[in-house]
Design a protein around this motif. Sequence first.
Motif, PDB file in Angstrom:
ATOM      1  N   ASN A   1      29.554 -39.610  -8.166  1.00  0.00           N
ATOM      2  CA  ASN A   1      30.900 -40.148  -7.950  1.00  0.00           C
ATOM      3  C   ASN A   1      31.595 -40.325  -9.292  1.00  0.00           C
ATOM      4  O   ASN A   1      30.954 -40.391 -10.346  1.00  0.00           O
ATOM      5  N   ALA A   2      32.919 -40.417  -9.270  1.00  0.00           N
ATOM      6  CA  ALA A   2      33.707 -40.685 -10.475  1.00  0.00           C
ATOM      7  C   ALA A   2      33.745 -42.187 -10.716  1.00  0.00           C
ATOM      8  O   ALA A   2      33.983 -42.966  -9.785  1.00  0.00           O
TER       9      ALA A   2
ATOM     10  N   ASP B   1      27.843 -34.199  -5.153  1.00  0.00           N
ATOM     11  CA  ASP B   1      26.571 -33.522  -5.407  1.00  0.00           C
ATOM     12  C   ASP B   1      25.424 -34.513  -5.335  1.00  0.00           C
ATOM     13  O   ASP B   1      25.569 -35.691  -5.703  1.00  0.00           O
TER      14      ASP B   1
ATOM     15  N   ARG C   1      20.398 -28.986  -2.595  1.00  0.00           N
ATOM     16  CA  ARG C   1      21.312 -28.367  -1.638  1.00  0.00           C
ATOM     17  C   ARG C   1      20.474 -27.708  -0.557  1.00  0.00           C
ATOM     18  O   ARG C   1      19.640 -26.861  -0.854  1.00  0.00           O
TER      19      ARG C   1
ATOM     20  N   ILE D   1      32.483 -38.632 -14.578  1.00  0.00           N
ATOM     21  CA  ILE D   1      31.207 -38.514 -13.882  1.00  0.00           C
ATOM     22  C   ILE D   1      30.112 -38.954 -14.847  1.00  0.00           C
ATOM     23  O   ILE D   1      29.909 -38.333 -15.898  1.00  0.00           O
TER      24      ILE D   1
ATOM     25  N   ARG E   1      30.834 -33.603 -18.340  1.00  0.00           N
ATOM     26  CA  ARG E   1      32.209 -33.099 -18.346  1.00  0.00           C
ATOM     27  C   ARG E   1      32.374 -31.840 -17.510  1.00  0.00           C
ATOM     28  O   ARG E   1      33.439 -31.602 -16.943  1.00  0.00           O
ATOM     29  N   LYS E   2      31.328 -31.013 -17.453  1.00  0.00           N
ATOM     30  CA  LYS E   2      31.382 -29.788 -16.650  1.00  0.00           C
ATOM     31  C   LYS E   2      30.029 -29.561 -15.994  1.00  0.00           C
ATOM     32  O   LYS E   2      28.991 -29.878 -16.567  1.00  0.00           O
TER      33      LYS E   2
ATOM     34  N   LEU F   1      28.981 -30.624 -12.703  1.00  0.00           N
ATOM     35  CA  LEU F   1      28.786 -31.411 -11.489  1.00  0.00           C
ATOM     36  C   LEU F   1      30.116 -31.723 -10.832  1.00  0.00           C
ATOM     37  O   LEU F   1      31.143 -31.836 -11.506  1.00  0.00           O
ATOM     38  N   GLN F   2      30.062 -31.878  -9.516  1.00  0.00           N
ATOM     39  CA  GLN F   2      31.228 -32.253  -8.732  1.00  0.00           C
ATOM     40  C   GLN F   2      30.913 -33.526  -7.950  1.00  0.00           C
ATOM     41  O   GLN F   2      29.744 -33.831  -7.687  1.00  0.00           O
ATOM     42  N   GLN F   3      31.959 -34.237  -7.577  1.00  0.00           N
ATOM     43  CA  GLN F   3      31.756 -35.421  -6.759  1.00  0.00           C
ATOM     44  C   GLN F   3      31.121 -35.022  -5.433  1.00  0.00           C
ATOM     45  O   GLN F   3      31.510 -34.048  -4.811  1.00  0.00           O
TER      46      GLN F   3
ATOM     47  N   ASN G   1      38.067 -41.574 -14.155  1.00  0.00           N
ATOM     48  CA  ASN G   1      37.582 -40.497 -13.289  1.00  0.00           C
ATOM     49  C   ASN G   1      36.436 -39.723 -13.939  1.00  0.00           C
ATOM     50  O   ASN G   1      36.331 -38.507 -13.785  1.00  0.00           O
TER      51      ASN G   1
END
Length: 375
Positions: A73-74, A353, A324, A304, A346-347, A349-351, A302
């Motif tokens: 999450n952020a 995951d 996954r 991560i 910073r790069k 991962l996405q919210q 925002n």
Amino acid sequence: MNKITKRIITFAVILMVISMAFYPKLKSLSKSESAGEGPKAEAQAGAGSMPKTVAQAGPAAGVATPVEVMVVNANMLDEKLLTTGTIIANEEVDIRSEVSGRVTGIYFREGDYVQQGAVLLRINDADLQAQLQKLNFNKKLAEDNESRQKRLLEKEAISRQEYEISQTNLNSILADIENLKAQIAKTVLRAPFNGTIGLRYISNGSYISPSSRIATLTNTNPAKLDFSIPAKYASVVRKGNRIQFTVEGSGDQRTGTVYAVEPKVDPNTRTMLLRAVSPNSDRTLVPGAFARIELVLNSRGNAIVVPTEAVVPEVTGQKVFVVRNHKVESVPVEIGTRTDRNVEIRKGLQQGDSLITSGIQMVKPGSEVAIKNIL
């Protein structure tokens, strides 16, 4: 019979004797091998049983590795600079007298909290009071004289110059009275602000001068902190920056705000001095105490942020493992700000995951996992 023939016959006899002596043992060994009791049989038996032992010791095929994961999450992330500083008082002054004289009264106790304007000490002013009384008599005489001269001037019985002389004499006496009252006021020492009185260094009856130290008055609410930062951060810090700090003897984390920044860099240390203020209504922050300070340079809402142990270093950078469809995937990431426990991603991962945070050493890309806990 020659010598050669004799030697041949002797060698043949010896060979026959040796053969007869070892015949029973050779016969027994031949029977054992035919029955499967020899070294070859033992080797074959050992080779046949070894796979069974290995199969019993190894893990069962197809069992998923248990891991813990966290849902990405952020969150709020503060970029911090670690430094050290010193607690100082909000206000502090050495109580000293402006005039010399004998102390006639001390009206405070060591360690007392006093209000602004409270009387702390009195110095003998008997001679000044006598001078004031004399000036008051002269004032009365000068006022009467000035009044008479004024009436005579109105009747043109005297010149204006004579009247102005009497008026100047009155004004001079009035000025002397005001000056004497100011001297008398200096014999009474009052608290210049609210604060706590420290140790007393004189006694009642002592003769003191302006150089005599009487006591110290300290105000510690709010408390202030002085600390320095490297010059390279001079363009980043500003009034209003937040700080978090702890002091010796206490694990409580407190907060404060930078309210003043030195406008120049110290050429000797290449550092810049800052001053912050922090509430201290409970007066637990004592001036002179050592403080460990975290200066918040920037805040992002925002970001991560993941635990440091979830990031695996590689030759080419860093990676993390995510889950996954119950299978492990390796994801290269770019990291940013680090703290003692967390690291910014910073790069990569996405919210949302599912990041593996424990059991990382047991997993590999493509393997199945069993999630035992979700953070």
